[in-house]
Design a protein around this motif. Sequence first.
Motif, PDB file in Angstrom:
ATOM      1  N   MET A   1     -49.770  34.670   8.671  1.00  0.00           N
ATOM      2  CA  MET A   1     -48.972  35.835   8.945  1.00  0.00           C
ATOM      3  C   MET A   1     -47.849  35.926   7.907  1.00  0.00           C
ATOM      4  SD  MET A   1     -47.705  36.610  12.812  1.00  0.00           S
ATOM      5  CE  MET A   1     -48.152  38.169  13.451  1.00  0.00           C
ATOM      6  N   THR A   2     -47.676  37.100   7.340  1.00  0.00           N
ATOM      7  CA  THR A   2     -46.622  37.274   6.343  1.00  0.00           C
ATOM      8  C   THR A   2     -45.287  37.583   7.020  1.00  0.00           C
ATOM      9  OG1 THR A   2     -46.912  39.663   6.127  1.00  0.00           O
ATOM     10  CG2 THR A   2     -48.316  38.257   4.735  1.00  0.00           C
ATOM     11  N   LYS A   3     -44.235  37.457   6.235  1.00  0.00           N
ATOM     12  CA  LYS A   3     -42.897  37.746   6.738  1.00  0.00           C
ATOM     13  C   LYS A   3     -42.828  39.178   7.259  1.00  0.00           C
ATOM     14  CE  LYS A   3     -38.095  37.992   5.315  1.00  0.00           C
ATOM     15  NZ  LYS A   3     -37.123  37.877   4.240  1.00  0.00           N
ATOM     16  N   GLU A   4     -43.427  40.103   6.537  1.00  0.00           N
ATOM     17  CA  GLU A   4     -43.403  41.510   6.927  1.00  0.00           C
ATOM     18  C   GLU A   4     -44.149  41.731   8.241  1.00  0.00           C
ATOM     19  OE1 GLU A   4     -44.251  40.457   3.787  1.00  0.00           O
ATOM     20  OE2 GLU A   4     -42.345  41.016   2.874  1.00  0.00           O
ATOM     21  N   GLN A   5     -45.278  41.057   8.430  1.00  0.00           N
ATOM     22  CA  GLN A   5     -46.041  41.179   9.667  1.00  0.00           C
ATOM     23  C   GLN A   5     -45.244  40.635  10.855  1.00  0.00           C
ATOM     24  OE1 GLN A   5     -49.472  38.981   8.279  1.00  0.00           O
ATOM     25  NE2 GLN A   5     -50.751  40.837   8.328  1.00  0.00           N
ATOM     26  N   ILE A   6     -44.598  39.515  10.637  1.00  0.00           N
ATOM     27  CA  ILE A   6     -43.786  38.907  11.693  1.00  0.00           C
ATOM     28  C   ILE A   6     -42.642  39.849  12.068  1.00  0.00           C
ATOM     29  CG2 ILE A   6     -42.202  37.026  12.253  1.00  0.00           C
ATOM     30  CD1 ILE A   6     -44.004  35.206  10.489  1.00  0.00           C
ATOM     31  N   GLU A   7     -41.958  40.367  11.063  1.00  0.00           N
ATOM     32  CA  GLU A   7     -40.837  41.260  11.324  1.00  0.00           C
ATOM     33  C   GLU A   7     -41.290  42.543  12.021  1.00  0.00           C
ATOM     34  OE1 GLU A   7     -39.169  41.533   7.398  1.00  0.00           O
ATOM     35  OE2 GLU A   7     -37.827  39.827   7.754  1.00  0.00           O
TER      36      GLU A   7
ATOM     37  N   GLU B   1     -41.496  45.681  17.146  1.00  0.00           N
ATOM     38  CA  GLU B   1     -42.270  46.300  18.220  1.00  0.00           C
ATOM     39  C   GLU B   1     -41.956  45.645  19.567  1.00  0.00           C
ATOM     40  OE1 GLU B   1     -46.930  46.823  19.468  1.00  0.00           O
ATOM     41  OE2 GLU B   1     -46.435  46.763  17.343  1.00  0.00           O
ATOM     42  N   LEU B   2     -41.882  44.322  19.573  1.00  0.00           N
ATOM     43  CA  LEU B   2     -41.579  43.601  20.812  1.00  0.00           C
ATOM     44  C   LEU B   2     -40.177  43.931  21.322  1.00  0.00           C
ATOM     45  CD1 LEU B   2     -43.129  40.111  20.004  1.00  0.00           C
ATOM     46  CD2 LEU B   2     -43.881  41.688  21.790  1.00  0.00           C
TER      47      LEU B   2
ATOM     48  N   ALA C   1     -39.469  34.112  20.483  1.00  0.00           N
ATOM     49  CA  ALA C   1     -39.056  32.764  20.085  1.00  0.00           C
ATOM     50  C   ALA C   1     -40.084  32.151  19.140  1.00  0.00           C
ATOM     51  CB  ALA C   1     -38.859  31.890  21.315  1.00  0.00           C
ATOM     52  N   GLU C   2     -41.374  32.344  19.450  1.00  0.00           N
ATOM     53  CA  GLU C   2     -42.440  31.830  18.576  1.00  0.00           C
ATOM     54  C   GLU C   2     -42.347  32.474  17.193  1.00  0.00           C
ATOM     55  OE1 GLU C   2     -46.213  32.671  20.409  1.00  0.00           O
ATOM     56  OE2 GLU C   2     -45.698  31.561  22.224  1.00  0.00           O
ATOM     57  N   LEU C   3     -42.151  33.782  17.169  1.00  0.00           N
ATOM     58  CA  LEU C   3     -42.088  34.491  15.890  1.00  0.00           C
ATOM     59  C   LEU C   3     -40.855  34.089  15.089  1.00  0.00           C
ATOM     60  CD1 LEU C   3     -43.284  38.010  17.065  1.00  0.00           C
ATOM     61  CD2 LEU C   3     -44.550  36.403  15.630  1.00  0.00           C
TER      62      LEU C   3
ATOM     63  N   ASP D   1     -38.632  31.207  10.460  1.00  0.00           N
ATOM     64  CA  ASP D   1     -37.832  30.118   9.895  1.00  0.00           C
ATOM     65  C   ASP D   1     -38.677  29.192   9.022  1.00  0.00           C
ATOM     66  OD1 ASP D   1     -35.517  31.005  11.070  1.00  0.00           O
ATOM     67  OD2 ASP D   1     -35.622  29.614  12.777  1.00  0.00           O
ATOM     68  N   GLU D   2     -39.923  28.957   9.425  1.00  0.00           N
ATOM     69  CA  GLU D   2     -40.812  28.094   8.651  1.00  0.00           C
ATOM     70  C   GLU D   2     -41.157  28.701   7.299  1.00  0.00           C
ATOM     71  OE1 GLU D   2     -44.112  27.473  11.292  1.00  0.00           O
ATOM     72  OE2 GLU D   2     -42.980  26.104  12.572  1.00  0.00           O
ATOM     73  N   LEU D   3     -41.158  30.024   7.224  1.00  0.00           N
ATOM     74  CA  LEU D   3     -41.483  30.710   5.963  1.00  0.00           C
ATOM     75  C   LEU D   3     -40.331  30.649   4.970  1.00  0.00           C
ATOM     76  CD1 LEU D   3     -43.371  33.895   7.188  1.00  0.00           C
ATOM     77  CD2 LEU D   3     -44.347  31.890   6.073  1.00  0.00           C
ATOM     78  N   LYS D   4     -39.128  30.428   5.450  1.00  0.00           N
ATOM     79  CA  LYS D   4     -37.946  30.427   4.569  1.00  0.00           C
ATOM     80  C   LYS D   4     -37.817  29.138   3.806  1.00  0.00           C
ATOM     81  CE  LYS D   4     -35.358  33.711   7.269  1.00  0.00           C
ATOM     82  NZ  LYS D   4     -34.191  34.001   8.045  1.00  0.00           N
TER      83      LYS D   4
END
Length: 59
Positions: free
Chosen positions: A1-7, A12-13, A49-51, A56-59
């Motif tokens: 999952m990319t940063k943009e997808q996560i954001e 949406e959530l 919380a998962e997202l 954070d892991e992507l940073k």
Amino acid sequence: MTKEQIEAEMAELKSDYVRIQGDVEKATSFGVNTSAGEKKLIEIEERLAELNKKLDELK
């Protein structure tokens, strides 16, 4: 999952959360059972919380 997808999923959530929270508040004022709405809010909080952790892991 990319940063943009996560954001995008987080946005949406958050929108869903606000909408459901409003529905729960309305239902409460009318004395309607809100357990399903409250359960959904908890699920959204857990997913956010998962997202956040993934972000954070992507940073």
